[in-house]
Design a protein around this motif. Structure first.
Motif, PDB file in Angstrom:
ATOM      1  N   PRO A  92       0.798  -1.315  -0.155  1.00  0.00           N
ATOM      2  CA  PRO A  92      -0.031   0.020   0.066  1.00  0.00           C
ATOM      3  C   PRO A  92       0.940   1.185   0.006  1.00  0.00           C
ATOM      4  O   PRO A  92       1.701   1.376   0.694  1.00  0.00           O
ATOM      5  N   THR A  93       0.465   2.385  -0.826  1.00  0.00           N
ATOM      6  CA  THR A  93       0.985   3.510  -0.995  1.00  0.00           C
ATOM      7  C   THR A  93       0.324   4.775  -0.741  1.00  0.00           C
ATOM      8  O   THR A  93      -1.045   4.470  -0.972  1.00  0.00           O
ATOM      9  N   PRO A  94       0.679   5.770  -0.407  1.00  0.00           N
ATOM     10  CA  PRO A  94      -0.182   7.155  -0.170  1.00  0.00           C
ATOM     11  C   PRO A  94      -0.801   7.410  -1.450  1.00  0.00           C
ATOM     12  O   PRO A  94      -0.182   7.387  -2.479  1.00  0.00           O
ATOM     13  N   LEU A  95      -2.066   7.665  -1.302  1.00  0.00           N
ATOM     14  CA  LEU A  95      -2.648   8.253  -2.577  1.00  0.00           C
ATOM     15  C   LEU A  95      -3.588   9.522  -2.077  1.00  0.00           C
ATOM     16  O   LEU A  95      -3.016  10.546  -1.816  1.00  0.00           O
ATOM     17  N   LEU A  96      -4.906   9.425  -1.610  1.00  0.00           N
ATOM     18  CA  LEU A  96      -5.303  10.550  -1.050  1.00  0.00           C
ATOM     19  C   LEU A  96      -5.039  10.537   0.495  1.00  0.00           C
ATOM     20  O   LEU A  96      -5.161  11.754   1.079  1.00  0.00           O
ATOM     21  N   ALA A  97      -4.684   9.549   1.156  1.00  0.00           N
ATOM     22  CA  ALA A  97      -4.208   9.521   2.237  1.00  0.00           C
ATOM     23  C   ALA A  97      -2.423   9.816   2.341  1.00  0.00           C
ATOM     24  O   ALA A  97      -1.975   8.927   1.327  1.00  0.00           O
ATOM     25  N   THR A  98      -1.833  10.475   3.297  1.00  0.00           N
ATOM     26  CA  THR A  98      -0.405  10.733   2.899  1.00  0.00           C
ATOM     27  C   THR A  98       0.197   9.673   3.872  1.00  0.00           C
ATOM     28  O   THR A  98       1.366   9.307   3.854  1.00  0.00           O
ATOM     29  N   GLU A  99      -0.506   9.288   5.106  1.00  0.00           N
ATOM     30  CA  GLU A  99       0.155   8.631   5.985  1.00  0.00           C
ATOM     31  C   GLU A  99      -0.853   7.907   6.789  1.00  0.00           C
ATOM     32  O   GLU A  99      -2.065   8.464   6.731  1.00  0.00           O
ATOM     33  N   TRP A 100      -0.711   6.772   7.495  1.00  0.00           N
ATOM     34  CA  TRP A 100      -1.761   6.109   8.505  1.00  0.00           C
ATOM     35  C   TRP A 100      -0.999   5.526   9.601  1.00  0.00           C
ATOM     36  O   TRP A 100       0.189   5.503   9.679  1.00  0.00           O
ATOM     37  N   SER A 101      -1.683   5.290  10.723  1.00  0.00           N
ATOM     38  CA  SER A 101      -1.214   4.641  11.781  1.00  0.00           C
ATOM     39  C   SER A 101      -2.349   3.607  12.273  1.00  0.00           C
ATOM     40  O   SER A 101      -3.626   3.724  11.938  1.00  0.00           O
ATOM     41  N   GLU A 102      -1.925   2.534  12.790  1.00  0.00           N
ATOM     42  CA  GLU A 102      -2.788   1.360  13.402  1.00  0.00           C
ATOM     43  C   GLU A 102      -2.750   1.505  14.827  1.00  0.00           C
ATOM     44  O   GLU A 102      -1.693   1.788  15.450  1.00  0.00           O
ATOM     45  N   SER A 103      -4.133   1.258  15.561  1.00  0.00           N
ATOM     46  CA  SER A 103      -4.154   1.155  16.808  1.00  0.00           C
ATOM     47  C   SER A 103      -5.248   0.177  17.390  1.00  0.00           C
ATOM     48  O   SER A 103      -5.634  -0.367  16.606  1.00  0.00           O
ATOM     49  N   ASP A 104      -5.197  -0.032  18.686  1.00  0.00           N
ATOM     50  CA  ASP A 104      -6.376  -0.811  19.101  1.00  0.00           C
ATOM     51  C   ASP A 104      -6.173  -2.352  18.654  1.00  0.00           C
ATOM     52  O   ASP A 104      -7.096  -2.919  18.315  1.00  0.00           O
ATOM     53  N   GLU A 105      -4.808  -2.592  18.493  1.00  0.00           N
ATOM     54  CA  GLU A 105      -4.611  -4.237  18.194  1.00  0.00           C
ATOM     55  C   GLU A 105      -5.188  -4.420  16.608  1.00  0.00           C
ATOM     56  O   GLU A 105      -5.706  -5.364  16.449  1.00  0.00           O
ATOM     57  N   GLY A 106      -4.973  -3.450  15.803  1.00  0.00           N
ATOM     58  CA  GLY A 106      -5.484  -3.437  14.300  1.00  0.00           C
ATOM     59  C   GLY A 106      -6.967  -3.279  14.297  1.00  0.00           C
ATOM     60  O   GLY A 106      -7.426  -3.602  13.139  1.00  0.00           O
ATOM     61  N   ARG A 107      -7.500  -2.652  15.324  1.00  0.00           N
ATOM     62  CA  ARG A 107      -9.006  -2.278  15.181  1.00  0.00           C
ATOM     63  C   ARG A 107      -9.226  -0.970  14.871  1.00  0.00           C
ATOM     64  O   ARG A 107     -10.513  -0.506  14.719  1.00  0.00           O
ATOM     65  N   SER A 108      -8.335  -0.249  14.440  1.00  0.00           N
ATOM     66  CA  SER A 108      -8.519   1.173  14.248  1.00  0.00           C
ATOM     67  C   SER A 108      -7.189   1.805  13.493  1.00  0.00           C
ATOM     68  O   SER A 108      -6.184   1.567  13.715  1.00  0.00           O
ATOM     69  N   TYR A 109      -7.580   2.623  12.482  1.00  0.00           N
ATOM     70  CA  TYR A 109      -6.691   3.011  11.568  1.00  0.00           C
ATOM     71  C   TYR A 109      -7.045   4.509  11.530  1.00  0.00           C
ATOM     72  O   TYR A 109      -8.161   4.935  11.154  1.00  0.00           O
ATOM     73  N   THR A 110      -5.724   5.485  11.560  1.00  0.00           N
ATOM     74  CA  THR A 110      -6.275   7.031  11.410  1.00  0.00           C
ATOM     75  C   THR A 110      -5.291   7.297  10.197  1.00  0.00           C
ATOM     76  O   THR A 110      -4.126   7.085  10.314  1.00  0.00           O
ATOM     77  N   PHE A 111      -5.923   8.052   9.411  1.00  0.00           N
ATOM     78  CA  PHE A 111      -5.332   8.542   8.105  1.00  0.00           C
ATOM     79  C   PHE A 111      -5.268   9.879   8.139  1.00  0.00           C
ATOM     80  O   PHE A 111      -6.336  10.721   8.341  1.00  0.00           O
ATOM     81  N   LYS A 112      -4.007  10.556   7.723  1.00  0.00           N
ATOM     82  CA  LYS A 112      -3.971  11.990   7.380  1.00  0.00           C
ATOM     83  C   LYS A 112      -4.115  12.103   6.069  1.00  0.00           C
ATOM     84  O   LYS A 112      -3.575  11.539   5.003  1.00  0.00           O
ATOM     85  N   LEU A 113      -4.980  13.042   5.286  1.00  0.00           N
ATOM     86  CA  LEU A 113      -5.371  13.348   3.992  1.00  0.00           C
ATOM     87  C   LEU A 113      -4.505  14.366   3.585  1.00  0.00           C
ATOM     88  O   LEU A 113      -4.083  15.425   4.032  1.00  0.00           O
ATOM     89  N   ARG A 114      -4.645  14.406   2.198  1.00  0.00           N
ATOM     90  CA  ARG A 114      -3.878  15.477   1.478  1.00  0.00           C
ATOM     91  C   ARG A 114      -4.917  16.645   1.594  1.00  0.00           C
ATOM     92  O   ARG A 114      -6.252  16.624   1.800  1.00  0.00           O
ATOM     93  N   THR A 115      -4.290  17.832   1.688  1.00  0.00           N
ATOM     94  CA  THR A 115      -5.179  19.092   1.797  1.00  0.00           C
ATOM     95  C   THR A 115      -5.072  19.684   0.489  1.00  0.00           C
ATOM     96  O   THR A 115      -4.410  19.574  -0.557  1.00  0.00           O
TER      97      THR A 115
END
Length: 556
Positions: A92-115
């Motif tokens: 997977p590579t950045p597209l509309l999201a520039t970066e992401w992080s995983e939390s809660d043992e793989g049950r939550s993903y936070t994405f930073k979006l392009r501005t």
């Protein structure tokens, strides 16, 4: 077909993608190219026209509802998802999201979006737009799902909002204008890979509302579509300019945030017959086409045309519907498998290096089972099994598509004729049911109905075993009428296991159990190929068909 010649250019793509992508796991990517928007005025404006031959018209241009190859080929140019695909590794590579992080043992993903990215209708792309799309997919009503068999959401996330207890998707939250969080009900190892599917491209919320995307009140070539599916709006490098009975025209998106490449206009021209595509290339009417067939290969070689082969990432199969009473008998299904001579089919109708399939996961994907049971071709034994099962000549309607070429099925009419001959030789009473691809073939064979047997295949969209066994055999569906709660539970468990030996072994077991019960007969892992004119310097061929035309390079 000759194996080599000085007059042809044959390239095989995707080997590194499959080998590395199969072992990739979710997590944060490397540094992203940019956290904001590119300047659309930077670099020269595209000026070239590129004419590309396709095997059929798209069935619809709303990727959330249409998953056929030709629809996705076009919507990949118009719309984008949060996550892209590295052409070499499959990561997977950045597209509309520039970066992401995983939390809660793989049950939550936070994405930073392009501005500063906008949709083609001028409305802003932001976290609220992302959640509008996720909530739409989750909430697609049951009546709409019955009308649109090409919906991918359930095959990936197991259930929609009317059955939230079964769904892997939980919620989407706009944390800020350009930060979004996706919460899941359980760990889903291939979540990021799944987001690369065209089905999860982000559409303009304004366009979805204006063109009532969930109301199929339009008719196009026998297909029921929404207005949005006839004029989609995304953030991609091309926008829809026209769609008529013979072609689809795209124009460069002047406000695109990224590299627009050389091409200003793409004309996708549909040719339902392989010879027509070949002739259009030889005449110079088109610059390239997909779905090269065995019958075309030698002619392309003799004329010195470029042939670009993709690594096998699809499976062609004969589907068996266990809602037909006689097909509930295991020995009848086993007889069907033994009656089919896969090697003859591959030799006659598929490009060289196409592999014989004994299961539904391609060999280079983690989870492929080298020891999956195979009954093999044995006509005498097939006849004996039918006798043992008490088969009394019950008619079996065999559906097959007309006037189409798929990456997994180059010449369906010819393949059907040979398989029908083989099954009849075993003593089965085959009744042909030809259906025009453009007149609802997919809906006919993927919905509950009278289809006993049918020809179809599955083209993988991301490098994970779940992308093959999950959508086909993860739950009971109208295509197979297959009911095995043990296999369903194992597929669900495998989705949540981290990459590694335990997960691979579980998929080995799943493949073995599916093979032993014969819900369908896998025939081949086909090689698919494109033909290109000398005008084309480079084409971004991809095993998963992630081919965006900004990356096509043309001679000046």
């Amino acid at each position: 077909m000759p194996s080599s010649t000085s007059r042809r250019t044959v390239l095989l793509t995707g080997a590194a993608f499959l080998a590395l992508g199969a072992t990739s796991c979710t997590g944060s990517p490397g540094p992203s190219p940019s956290s904001g928007a590119a300047d659309p005025s930077a670099g020269p404006r595209p000026t070239a026209t590129f004419n590309f031959g396709t095997a059929a018209q798209p069935l619809g241009l709303d990727p959330a509802l249409s998953n056929d190859v030709e629809s996705q080929r076009i919507t990949r140019q118009i719309m984008e998802g949060l996550v892209g695909v590295d052409q070499t590794t499959g990561q997977p590579t950045p597209l509309l999201a520039t970066e992401w992080s995983e939390s809660d043992e793989g049950r939550s993903y936070t994405f930073k979006l392009r501005t500063d990215v906008t949709f083609q209708d001028g409305t802003p792309f932001n976290a609220e737009a992302v959640c509008t799309n996720f909530n739409r997919w989750f909430g697609l009503p049951s009546a709409l799902r019955d009308q649109a068999p090409g919906i991918s959401f359930k095959g990936v996330f197991k259930a929609h909002a009317d059955d939230p207890g079964l769904s892997i998707f939980k919620s989407c939250t706009a944390v800020s204008a350009h930060t979004v969080r996706i919460d899941l009900t359980q760990r889903f190892t291939a979540f990021l890979q799944a987001l690369t599917l065209p089905a999860f491209a982000i559409a303009s919320p304004a366009a979805l509302a204006k063109d009532t995307a969930d109301v199929l009140d339009q008719d196009r070539g026998g297909q029921r579509l929404s207005r949005f599916a006839t004029r989609p709006v995304g953030t991609g490098p091309f926008r829809l300019a026209a769609w008529d009975e013979a072609s689809v025209t795209l124009a460069t998106n002047d406000a695109y945030w990224g590299d627009r490449g050389q091409i200003a206009t793409i004309n996708f021209k549909a040719y339902t017959h392989p010879q027509s595509r070949l002739q259009a290339l030889l005449d110079g009417t088109i610059d390239g086409y997909d779905a090269v067939t065995v019958g075309n290969f030698d002619q392309l070689v003799k004329r010195g045309k470029q042939i670009v082969q993709r690594d096998p990432f699809s499976v062609m199969y004969v589907g068996i519907n266990q809602e037909i009473p006689v097909l509930r008998k295991l020995k009848v299904r086993q007889a069907i498998e033994m009656a089919i001579d896969k090697e003859t089919l591959i030799r006659r109708f598929f490009i060289d290096n196409t592999g014989k399939a004994t299961q539904f996961v391609p060999p280079k994907i983690s989870g492929f089972n080298n020891d999956a049971p195979e009954l093999g071709h044995n006509l005498a034994k097939a006849k004996q099994y039918l006798q043992d099962a008490g088969y009394a000549g019950e008619p079996l309607k065999f559906y097959y598509p007309l006037n189409v070429t798929r990456p997994y099925l180059p010449t369906p009419e010819k393949v059907y004729a040979e398989i029908s001959r083989q099954l009849t030789a075993a003593g089965l009473n085959i009744r042909p049911v030809p259906v025009e691809w453009s007149e609802g073939y997919l809906q006919d064979v993927q919905s509950a109905g009278d289809h006993a047997l049918h020809l179809l295949g599955w083209n993988g969209s991301y490098s994970d075993a779940d992308n093959f066994v999950g959508p086909l055999f993860g739950e009971k569906n109208g295509e197979f009428g297959y009911q095995d709660p043990q296999v369903f539970a194992k597929i669900n468990r495998a989705r949540g296991l981290p990459q590694g030996d335990e997960r691979d072994e579980l998929y080995h077991t799943i493949n073995e159990q599916i093979a032993a019960t014969v819900p369908a007969v896998p025939i081949a892992f086909p090689i698919s190929a494109l033909a290109l004119s000398d005008r084309v310097i480079s084409y971004p061929a991809s095993p998963v068909l992630h081919e965006v035309f900004t990356k096509v390079q043309l001679k000046p």
